[in-house]
Design a protein around this motif. Structure first.
Motif, short mmCIF file in Angstrom:
data_model
loop_
_atom_site.label_atom_id
_atom_site.label_comp_id
_atom_site.label_asym_id
_atom_site.label_seq_id
_atom_site.Cartn_x
_atom_site.Cartn_y
_atom_site.Cartn_z
N ALA A 281 -53.05 96.57 -6.51
CA ALA A 281 -51.95 95.60 -6.39
C ALA A 281 -52.20 94.65 -5.23
N MET A 282 -52.71 95.20 -4.13
CA MET A 282 -52.97 94.35 -2.96
C MET A 282 -54.09 93.34 -3.26
N LEU B 82 -40.30 88.79 -9.94
CA LEU B 82 -41.67 88.96 -9.45
C LEU B 82 -41.68 89.37 -7.98
N GLY B 83 -40.81 88.76 -7.19
CA GLY B 83 -40.71 89.14 -5.78
C GLY B 83 -40.26 90.58 -5.61
N LEU B 84 -39.31 91.02 -6.42
CA LEU B 84 -38.83 92.40 -6.36
C LEU B 84 -39.94 93.38 -6.73
N ILE B 85 -40.72 93.03 -7.74
CA ILE B 85 -41.84 93.89 -8.13
C ILE B 85 -42.84 94.02 -6.99
N VAL B 86 -43.15 92.91 -6.33
CA VAL B 86 -44.09 92.94 -5.21
C VAL B 86 -43.53 93.79 -4.07
N VAL B 87 -42.24 93.66 -3.77
CA VAL B 87 -41.63 94.45 -2.70
C VAL B 87 -41.65 95.94 -3.05
N VAL B 88 -41.32 96.28 -4.30
CA VAL B 88 -41.34 97.69 -4.71
C VAL B 88 -42.75 98.26 -4.62
N LEU B 89 -43.74 97.50 -5.08
CA LEU B 89 -45.12 97.96 -4.98
C LEU B 89 -45.54 98.16 -3.53
N ALA B 90 -45.03 97.32 -2.65
CA ALA B 90 -45.40 97.43 -1.24
C ALA B 90 -44.74 98.63 -0.57
#
Length: 194
Positions: free
Chosen positions: A21-22, A83-91
């Motif tokens: 993901a990163m 999309l931002g929420l997905i990135v935050v959850v993945l992080a």
């Protein structure tokens, strides 16, 4: 597992790194920056833009609220927010591998969920007398799901299956702990017969 080193090793073996993901996020940011940089350099050199020059892009962004219908703006905003929420959850959320650690004194033992499932299924089969192919077990992060599908006309003591499966799982001392669920699948003929 009292030492910090063993806890760290077990955590590394049971949790997935977010490397993929990163890498995807970094590659997308680099590509966007390369494009913006290329457009700026082309603009400074007086060359035509590849897609949209910096001046036209800024003017388009400034006029965006008045030029685009409100429904489209809301839809784009919702997509960007998701999309931002997905990135935050993945992080923030740790990735989990299909493994559990066992309690074995002061040693670290990490076991794949498939091995645990196979051992529980074999124990249920041995203790109840059902053939091994009639017992299926699935192990997830928090549950062990035992499914018994007996042959036509054979009764299943669900309490016995539950106690055998729970005793086997409890003997392992899994971390994180799991709950045991038992289901008995009956064939259509079996249901009609009753």
């Amino acid at each position: 597992m009292t030492t910090p080193v063993l806890r760290r090793v077990v955590r590394r073996e049971t949790h997935s790194p977010r490397t993929v993901a990163m890498i995807i996020a970094v590659v997308l940011v680099i590509l966007a920056l390369l494009y913006v940089g290329t457009e700026i350099v082309l603009s400074v050199l007086g060359q035509p833009a590849l897609l949209l020059g910096p001046g036209a892009a800024l003017a388009g962004l400034a006029g965006l609220p008045t030029q685009v219908p409100q429904g489209v703006s809301i839809a784009v905003g919702v997509v960007l927010a998701i999309l931002g929420l997905i990135v935050v959850v993945l992080a923030l959320k740790p990735g989990r591998l299909p493994r559990h650690s066992l309690t074995v004194g002061d040693r670290a033992v990490v076991v794949d969920n498939g091995v645990i499932a196979s051992a529980v299924a074999q124990r249920v089969s041995d203790e109840t007398g059902f053939p091994r192919d009639q017992v299926r077990v699935g192990v997830s992060h928090r549950t062990v799901d035992v499914v018994v599908e007996p042959a036509f006309g054979i009764d299943v003591d669900e309490a016995q299956v539950r106690s055998v499966a729970a005793a086997e799982v409890d003997a392992y001392g899994l971390t994180p702990s799991v709950t045991t669920k038992v289901r008995v699948l009956r064939t259509k003929k079996d249901e009609d017969f009753r």
